[in-house]
Design a protein around this motif. Structure first.
Motif, PDB file in Angstrom:
ATOM      1  N   ARG A  11      42.399  40.407  35.154  1.00 48.72           N
ATOM      2  CA  ARG A  11      41.064  40.541  35.771  1.00 48.72           C
ATOM      3  C   ARG A  11      40.825  39.444  36.804  1.00 48.72           C
ATOM      4  NH1 ARG A  11      39.427  41.247  30.279  1.00 48.72           N
ATOM      5  NH2 ARG A  11      39.108  43.459  29.777  1.00 48.72           N
ATOM      6  N   ARG A  12      41.173  38.209  36.455  1.00 45.16           N
ATOM      7  CA  ARG A  12      40.953  37.108  37.402  1.00 45.16           C
ATOM      8  C   ARG A  12      41.758  37.315  38.673  1.00 45.16           C
ATOM      9  NH1 ARG A  12      41.413  33.727  32.717  1.00 45.16           N
ATOM     10  NH2 ARG A  12      43.564  33.236  33.341  1.00 45.16           N
ATOM     11  N   THR A  13      43.007  37.765  38.520  1.00 45.61           N
ATOM     12  CA  THR A  13      43.859  37.975  39.691  1.00 45.61           C
ATOM     13  C   THR A  13      43.314  39.079  40.582  1.00 45.61           C
ATOM     14  OG1 THR A  13      45.765  37.301  38.345  1.00 45.61           O
ATOM     15  CG2 THR A  13      46.229  38.405  40.428  1.00 45.61           C
TER      16      THR A  13
ATOM     17  N   PHE B 210      44.551  49.057  34.112  1.00 39.17           N
ATOM     18  CA  PHE B 210      43.893  48.535  35.311  1.00 39.17           C
ATOM     19  C   PHE B 210      44.411  49.332  36.508  1.00 39.17           C
ATOM     20  CE2 PHE B 210      43.752  45.072  32.308  1.00 39.17           C
ATOM     21  CZ  PHE B 210      42.503  44.506  32.503  1.00 39.17           C
ATOM     22  N   GLU B 211      43.470  49.733  37.370  1.00 42.26           N
ATOM     23  CA  GLU B 211      43.816  50.442  38.597  1.00 42.26           C
ATOM     24  C   GLU B 211      43.371  49.625  39.802  1.00 42.26           C
ATOM     25  OE1 GLU B 211      43.362  55.043  36.933  1.00 42.26           O
ATOM     26  OE2 GLU B 211      41.855  54.181  38.289  1.00 42.26           O
TER      27      GLU B 211
ATOM     28  N   PHE C 282      48.521  42.041  40.825  1.00 40.46           N
ATOM     29  CA  PHE C 282      48.006  42.114  39.459  1.00 40.46           C
ATOM     30  C   PHE C 282      48.258  40.822  38.682  1.00 40.46           C
ATOM     31  CE2 PHE C 282      48.232  46.553  40.558  1.00 40.46           C
ATOM     32  CZ  PHE C 282      47.214  47.159  39.847  1.00 40.46           C
ATOM     33  N   TRP C 283      49.350  40.102  39.033  1.00 37.85           N
ATOM     34  CA  TRP C 283      49.708  38.879  38.319  1.00 37.85           C
ATOM     35  C   TRP C 283      49.682  37.695  39.291  1.00 37.85           C
ATOM     36  CZ3 TRP C 283      49.683  39.652  33.321  1.00 37.85           C
ATOM     37  CH2 TRP C 283      50.118  40.875  32.779  1.00 37.85           C
TER      38      TRP C 283
ATOM     39  N   PRO D 162      44.561  29.542  41.210  1.00 34.83           N
ATOM     40  CA  PRO D 162      43.619  29.220  40.137  1.00 34.83           C
ATOM     41  C   PRO D 162      43.897  30.056  38.898  1.00 34.83           C
ATOM     42  CG  PRO D 162      42.481  29.594  42.225  1.00 34.83           C
ATOM     43  CD  PRO D 162      43.887  30.018  42.427  1.00 34.83           C
ATOM     44  N   GLY D 163      43.872  29.396  37.745  1.00 38.72           N
ATOM     45  CA  GLY D 163      44.125  30.106  36.508  1.00 38.72           C
ATOM     46  C   GLY D 163      45.546  30.645  36.414  1.00 38.72           C
ATOM     47  N   TYR D 164      46.481  29.922  37.035  1.00 35.84           N
ATOM     48  CA  TYR D 164      47.850  30.411  37.093  1.00 35.84           C
ATOM     49  C   TYR D 164      48.442  30.545  35.693  1.00 35.84           C
ATOM     50  CZ  TYR D 164      52.885  30.414  37.713  1.00 35.84           C
ATOM     51  OH  TYR D 164      54.213  30.719  37.638  1.00 35.84           O
ATOM     52  N   ASP D 165      49.143  31.649  35.475  1.00 32.89           N
ATOM     53  CA  ASP D 165      49.863  31.908  34.235  1.00 32.89           C
ATOM     54  C   ASP D 165      51.182  32.537  34.629  1.00 32.89           C
ATOM     55  OD1 ASP D 165      50.926  32.763  31.869  1.00 32.89           O
ATOM     56  OD2 ASP D 165      49.084  33.642  31.098  1.00 32.89           O
ATOM     57  N   GLY D 166      52.273  31.801  34.437  1.00 36.31           N
ATOM     58  CA  GLY D 166      53.577  32.289  34.869  1.00 36.31           C
ATOM     59  C   GLY D 166      54.364  32.996  33.803  1.00 36.31           C
ATOM     60  N   ASP D 167      53.709  33.474  32.744  1.00 32.09           N
ATOM     61  CA  ASP D 167      54.429  34.084  31.623  1.00 32.09           C
ATOM     62  C   ASP D 167      54.514  35.598  31.712  1.00 32.09           C
ATOM     63  OD1 ASP D 167      54.813  31.592  30.443  1.00 32.09           O
ATOM     64  OD2 ASP D 167      52.907  31.680  29.374  1.00 32.09           O
ATOM     65  N   TRP D 168      54.332  36.174  32.878  1.00 36.74           N
ATOM     66  CA  TRP D 168      54.299  37.632  32.994  1.00 36.74           C
ATOM     67  C   TRP D 168      55.613  38.246  33.407  1.00 36.74           C
ATOM     68  CZ3 TRP D 168      55.644  39.515  37.775  1.00 36.74           C
ATOM     69  CH2 TRP D 168      55.538  38.631  38.862  1.00 36.74           C
TER      70      TRP D 168
END
Length: 395
Positions: free
Chosen positions: A32-34, A61-62, A112-113, A120-126
């Motif tokens: 959602r944030r991305t 998510f679309e 999406f990722w 901001p709010g980076y998450d590299g686990d995808w």
């Protein structure tokens, strides 16, 4: 491994597809944030979360955007809880464009990722592989030291793969630039569709033993693309083997040419990819105003056709009922035919049958007035001698 792909549709050139695993927490919030950030920045037109049935653990998510400002792209991300880790999700992402996909277009994965550590709010686990533990898309994945484990890993990575599996052999131990993944040098549309495997200099014999089951071989200091499973008819494995790959930070032009050719190949579509594409096309909810108007027009036309068919059916039924009533009334009003008297009946016995003739013959024999002959008188009766023939009289 099945090499027959005659029962599979080919992957359309308008499709971009990838799948993986997100192993961190709050997967839905990360997406959602991305998407919000890209919508605020104008990278996408809009996004939505379609409602799911009550009790469903899936999340969808679309997103919709226009590549190069004109080509409409529709993308759908599906999240499914990962069984072994409650906080993890397996994800599939399919994006379909109105024109054949251009490798220079932005990667749908980065819409999406989060793409980099500065976001901001980076998450590299995808970017984990969806089925094989330890493999990641944006890294150069070192092959296991154990030969059997290496063979199992490569075989599972190639089975029903959505991505391009690239095996690179290091002719000598590379420096820091050479250890960086080659996929980072690819155009955005190809970058997250390549899974890179690295074999150390001493693993050449082991990696070729492991690749024997896939019927390919990596040259010393070169690279090879693993054949898709199932492979299309006429697939030439030699076309996707590159003899020399320099791991010095420069772009391997020959290798990237083989990757482009491989991606453009009419490969058979994996079954789960076909299902994801069908869901995107048939269950799409993020419509533009024009698309909503066209949908309502199609719905009105469909209802009009149904009403017209019902009206025709009703008229035909009414016509048939009226004709049936008229026929019944005519039958009731018509007088019954008078039966002829016996003497008025047509003479049907002018040519009597054999049975009838036999019956009449017996009746004549039974009732005819014939006189029976008299019995002769006894010998002692008077005058009996007078009845003797003249031949007995004396002369």
């Amino acid at each position: 491994m099945s090499n027959s792909a005659t029962d599979r549709a080919a992957i359309p050139g308008t499709l971009w597809a990838a799948r993986g695993r997100h192993t961190g927490p709050a997967t839905e919030d990360v997406v959602r944030r991305t998407l919000r950030r890209h919508r605020e920045g104008g990278d996408i037109d809009d996004f939505a979360e379609p409602l799911m049935p009550e009790g469903s653990e899936h999340r969808i998510f679309e997103a919709r955007w226009r590549a190069v400002g004109t080509v409409m792209v529709r993308a759908r991300l599906t999240l499914v809880p990962w069984q072994s880790r409650p906080e993890g999700y397996a994800w599939t992402l399919v994006a379909e464009a109105e024109q054949p996909w251009d490798e220079a277009w932005p990667s749908p994965a980065t819409l999406f990722w989060p793409e980099g550590g500065s976001a901001p709010g980076y998450d590299g686990d995808w970017d984990h592989h969806p089925t094989v533990a330890g493999l990641r898309f944006r890294q150069a994945n070192a092959l296991p030291e154990d030969d059997k484990e290496m063979r199992r890993l490569l075989r599972e990575a190639a089975r029903e793969a959505w991505c391009v599996n690239l095996v690179v052999h290091e002719a000598m131990t590379p420096d820091e630039r050479g250890r960086l993944p080659l996929a980072r040098l690819l155009p955005p549309g190809l970058r997250h569709r390549v899974l890179e495997h690295r074999a150390a200099p001493q693993q050449l014999r082991a990696v070729n033993w492991a690749l024997k089951v896939l019927d390919v071989e990596v040259p010393r200091g070169g690279a090879v693309l693993l054949a898709p499973d199932p492979a299309p008819d006429g697939y030439d494995r030699g076309t996707y083997s590159v003899r020399s790959v320099f791991l010095d930070g420069s772009e391997p032009t020959e290798l990237f040419g083989a990757v482009r050719h491989f991606v453009a190949l009419p490969r058979p579509m994996p079954r789960d990819m076909a299902q994801a594409l069908t869901d995107l096309r048939e269950n799409w909810t993020l419509l533009t105003v024009r698309e909503e108007l066209e949908r309502e027009r199609r719905r009105v036309a469909m209802y009009a056709d149904a009403l017209e068919a019902m009206t025709k059916s009703r008229d035909l039924y009414r016509q048939a009922a009226e004709e049936a009533h008229e026929a019944l009334a005519a039958y009731r009003d018509q007088p019954a035919p008078a039966l002829p008297l016996p003497h008025q009946r047509p003479d049907a016995t002018r040519t009597p049958s054999a049975l009838h003739q036999l019956t009449r013959t017996f009746e004549r024999l039974k009732f005819s007035p014939r006189t029976p002959r008299a019995a002769p008188p006894p010998d002692d009766a008077p005058g009996g001698h007078d009845r003797t023939d003249g031949a007995d009289r004396p002369s």
